[in-house]
Write a protein that holds these residues in place. Sequence first.
Motif, PDB file in Angstrom:
ATOM      1  N   PHE A 209      -8.346  78.948  -4.088  1.00 40.53           N
ATOM      2  CA  PHE A 209      -7.178  78.746  -4.941  1.00 40.53           C
ATOM      3  C   PHE A 209      -7.379  79.225  -6.374  1.00 40.53           C
ATOM      4  CE2 PHE A 209      -4.969  76.039  -8.035  1.00 40.53           C
ATOM      5  CZ  PHE A 209      -3.653  76.311  -7.701  1.00 40.53           C
ATOM      6  N   ILE A 213      -4.935  81.982  -8.150  1.00 38.47           N
ATOM      7  CA  ILE A 213      -3.921  81.612  -9.132  1.00 38.47           C
ATOM      8  C   ILE A 213      -4.189  82.268 -10.478  1.00 38.47           C
ATOM      9  CG2 ILE A 213      -5.050  79.547 -10.053  1.00 38.47           C
ATOM     10  CD1 ILE A 213      -1.333  79.824  -9.146  1.00 38.47           C
ATOM     11  N   ARG A 222      -0.187  87.586  -4.658  1.00 34.93           N
ATOM     12  CA  ARG A 222      -0.444  86.139  -4.625  1.00 34.93           C
ATOM     13  C   ARG A 222      -0.628  85.660  -3.189  1.00 34.93           C
ATOM     14  NH1 ARG A 222       3.837  83.976  -7.868  1.00 34.93           N
ATOM     15  NH2 ARG A 222       2.518  84.320  -9.687  1.00 34.93           N
ATOM     16  N   ALA A 226      -2.092  79.818  -3.714  1.00 36.91           N
ATOM     17  CA  ALA A 226      -1.480  79.949  -5.039  1.00 36.91           C
ATOM     18  C   ALA A 226       0.038  79.900  -4.952  1.00 36.91           C
ATOM     19  CB  ALA A 226      -1.932  81.243  -5.702  1.00 36.91           C
ATOM     20  N   SER A 229       2.005  76.467  -5.036  1.00 37.68           N
ATOM     21  CA  SER A 229       2.245  75.780  -6.304  1.00 37.68           C
ATOM     22  C   SER A 229       3.549  76.234  -6.963  1.00 37.68           C
ATOM     23  CB  SER A 229       1.072  76.016  -7.259  1.00 37.68           C
ATOM     24  OG  SER A 229       0.924  77.399  -7.559  1.00 37.68           O
TER      25      SER A 229
END
Length: 277
Positions: A209, A213, A222, A226, A229
């Motif tokens: 992660f 991110i 992405r 990530a 979120s």
Amino acid sequence: MGDRRVSHWWTAGGLLILVWALFPLLWMVSLSFKDPNTFRSESPTFFPKQWVWTNYKTVFSDSLFTSALRNSIIVALVATLLSVIIAMFAAYAIARMDFPGKKFLLSMALAIAMFPQAALVGPLFNMWRNLGIYDTLLGLIIPYLTFALPLSIWTMSAFFRQIPWEMEQAAQVDGATAWQAFRKVIVPLAAPGLFTTAILTFFFCWNEFLLAISLTSTDRARTVPAALSFFTGASQFQSPITAIMAASVVVTIPVVILVLIFQRRIMAGLTAGAVKG
């Protein structure tokens, strides 16, 4: 009688640990089937009163999730393949050859594996922007490969050390070159180690992660951890919790199934070389 009582305590303890570990997964699955419009207004229940597929339809109709799922598959597969190939040759050299600094090299590999990722996020962010690979799949594959290689080398070197050196020498006596002996004798015998390394590396790349991110800014590169979120519901009036749970189930269940199917090979890879015969 005493041994039976002890075994019962061990069984009860194991079941307690199993329930403790499975509870978050079951709660996630339960939330993914609850109605996003009413799940907060009703009295809390573990299982949904009405099972709906709305959240899964929302997930697969969202381009954010589908593109992230594609990116995760590409990054994880490419990083795993490169890691296994590079680690295979490095582990063979460490296990079979004597050269200056071999122990130091293996120690440095372990040091890299223990190095905190958070300390590298800032430098990588600046380097990747200067190199033009920020927010790209390549910009994720390179650091994933860097952190996956130490564990891969350590695991595979243990397997190579278990293979009798005489088998490779016998193949060379029969006329095989060093490359042919390695490819046709050593690699097939080390297949369980290669397989275990591939699974562990894939899990690391799939679940990572922090780098995902930090080194991405758009949907172009992405990955799923990530992207979750940034996930929202079907509309601004709906809570995104149930949709996030549905997306989490989609990316978690396949991993759980793989672990259950290949758990013996994973354990064999982690414990290889622990006992000398």
